[in-house]
Design an enzyme around this catalytic site. Structure first.
Site, short mmCIF file in Angstrom:
data_model
loop_
_atom_site.label_atom_id
_atom_site.label_comp_id
_atom_site.label_asym_id
_atom_site.label_seq_id
_atom_site.Cartn_x
_atom_site.Cartn_y
_atom_site.Cartn_z
CG ASP A 11 -11.10 13.10 -3.42
OD1 ASP A 11 -9.92 12.89 -3.80
OD2 ASP A 11 -11.40 13.98 -2.58
CE LYS A 24 -1.00 26.47 -6.57
NZ LYS A 24 -0.17 27.00 -5.50
CG ASP A 66 -0.34 13.77 -1.45
OD1 ASP A 66 -1.24 13.91 -0.60
OD2 ASP A 66 0.78 13.31 -1.17
CB THR A 88 -9.33 6.20 2.87
OG1 THR A 88 -9.57 7.28 1.97
CG2 THR A 88 -9.15 4.91 2.08
CE LYS A 89 -7.64 13.06 8.06
NZ LYS A 89 -6.39 13.54 8.58
CD GLU A 114 -2.86 1.51 2.16
OE1 GLU A 114 -2.70 0.92 3.25
OE2 GLU A 114 -3.77 2.34 1.96
C1 LIG Z 1 -3.96 12.32 0.38
S1 LIG Z 1 -3.14 11.23 1.45
C2 LIG Z 1 -4.18 9.76 1.38
C3 LIG Z 1 -3.97 8.87 2.57
C4 LIG Z 1 -4.89 7.64 2.63
N1 LIG Z 1 -4.62 6.70 1.56
C5 LIG Z 1 -6.34 8.04 2.62
O1 LIG Z 1 -7.00 7.78 1.60
O2 LIG Z 1 -6.81 8.60 3.62
C6 LIG Z 1 -1.75 10.72 0.46
C7 LIG Z 1 -0.68 10.01 1.27
O3 LIG Z 1 0.33 9.55 0.37
C8 LIG Z 1 1.59 9.72 0.98
N2 LIG Z 1 2.60 9.71 -0.08
C9 LIG Z 1 2.80 10.60 -1.06
N3 LIG Z 1 3.83 10.26 -1.85
C10 LIG Z 1 4.31 9.09 -1.34
C11 LIG Z 1 5.38 8.24 -1.69
N4 LIG Z 1 6.18 8.51 -2.72
N5 LIG Z 1 5.60 7.13 -0.94
C12 LIG Z 1 4.80 6.84 0.12
N6 LIG Z 1 3.77 7.63 0.49
C13 LIG Z 1 3.52 8.72 -0.22
C14 LIG Z 1 1.44 11.03 1.72
O4 LIG Z 1 2.41 11.19 2.74
C15 LIG Z 1 0.03 10.93 2.27
O5 LIG Z 1 0.00 10.32 3.56
#
Ligand SMILES: C[S@@+](CC[C@H](N)C(=O)[O-])C[C@H]1O[C@@H](n2cnc3c(N)ncnc32)[C@H](O)[C@@H]1O
Length: 199
Positions: free
Chosen positions: A140, A108, A104, A172-173, A29
């Site tokens: 989303d 932009k 994420d 998920t959150k 994951e």
């Molecule tokens: C928008 S959050 C979504 C978290 C969770 N999956 C949810 O749906 O609630 C995106 C997560 O991806 C992580 N993330 C971004 N780039 C990553 C990478 N290269 N390796 C591991 N995690 C990464 C970020 O730190 C963040 O916790």
């Protein structure tokens, strides 16, 4: 492989997934965030091993706490960049699949190169999954959904596209936040294509 705790993995070389997960097929994951849904998946799919990686989250300690509380034997955590882990610490064809939920969005235009779904990463992930291994994603963010359609739709290493919400995927959150703000959720499933067998 050095380990700070039983459940936190600090890889030094190629991770021996076979021993770490007692021979279970392993799901990676990428970006577990709080890890609440990661622990739910590990609990509801005990036949799988889950390697949960996040580059920057305060959720690591909470997730390790949840593993202890629930007595989960099939979940391990890495605090680090999943792309680095894929490149340096996982061998070819070692994963049953990859799950990436609500990456994420980088809205932009000048930041879009930072998006997790990119052609070179699609090739790397294809190399690390078994033949017919899977990559499940959800977002989303409608422009990110289009970006996934285009990037993975054009990838010779993956076959698939949008699917109905999988019954096994917990909310998920970030999904909850998106729903609160009235955004539609798009789910995707890709299967490694035959051409990736020659990687
Ligand atoms: C928008 S959050 C979504 C978290 C969770 N999956 C949810 O749906 O609630 C995106 C997560 O991806 C992580 N993330 C971004 N780039 C990553 C990478 N290269 N390796 C591991 N995690 C990464 C970020 O730190 C963040 O916790």
């Amino acid at each position: 492989m050095a380990q700070d705790s039983e459940f936190l993995v600090t890889p030094e070389g190629v991770i021996d997934l076979e021993s770490l997960f007692a021979g279970r097929p392993v799901m990676l994951e990428i970006g577990f965030g709080t890890g609440i849904t990661t622990a739910q998946m590990a609990e509801q799919e005990p036949e799988l091993g889950f390697l949960a990686v996040d580059v920057h989250t305060p959720g690591v300690g909470d997730l390790i706490g949840r593993i202890h509380e629930a007595g989960l034997t099939n979940l391990r955590v890495i605090a680090g960049d999943a792309m680095h882990v894929l490149e340096h610490h996982l061998g070819s064809r070692c994963l049953a699949g990859v799950r990436t939920f609500f990456p994420d969005p980088w809205p932009k235009v000048r930041h879009q190169k930072r998006r997790l779904v990119q052609p070179d990463r699609a090739r790397l992930i294809a190399d690390r999954v078994h033949p017919h291994g899977t990559w499940d994603l959800a977002t989303d963010w409608a422009p990110y959904a289009e970006h996934i359609d285009i990037t993975l739709g054009n990838s010779e290493y993956w076959l698939g596209g949008r699917v109905p919400r999988p019954s096994w995927r917990p909310v998920t959150k970030y999904e909850s936040l998106g729903l609160e703000q009235g955004r539609a959720i798009a789910d995707f499933r890709y299967i490694r294509s035959d051409i990736a067998h020659t990687l």
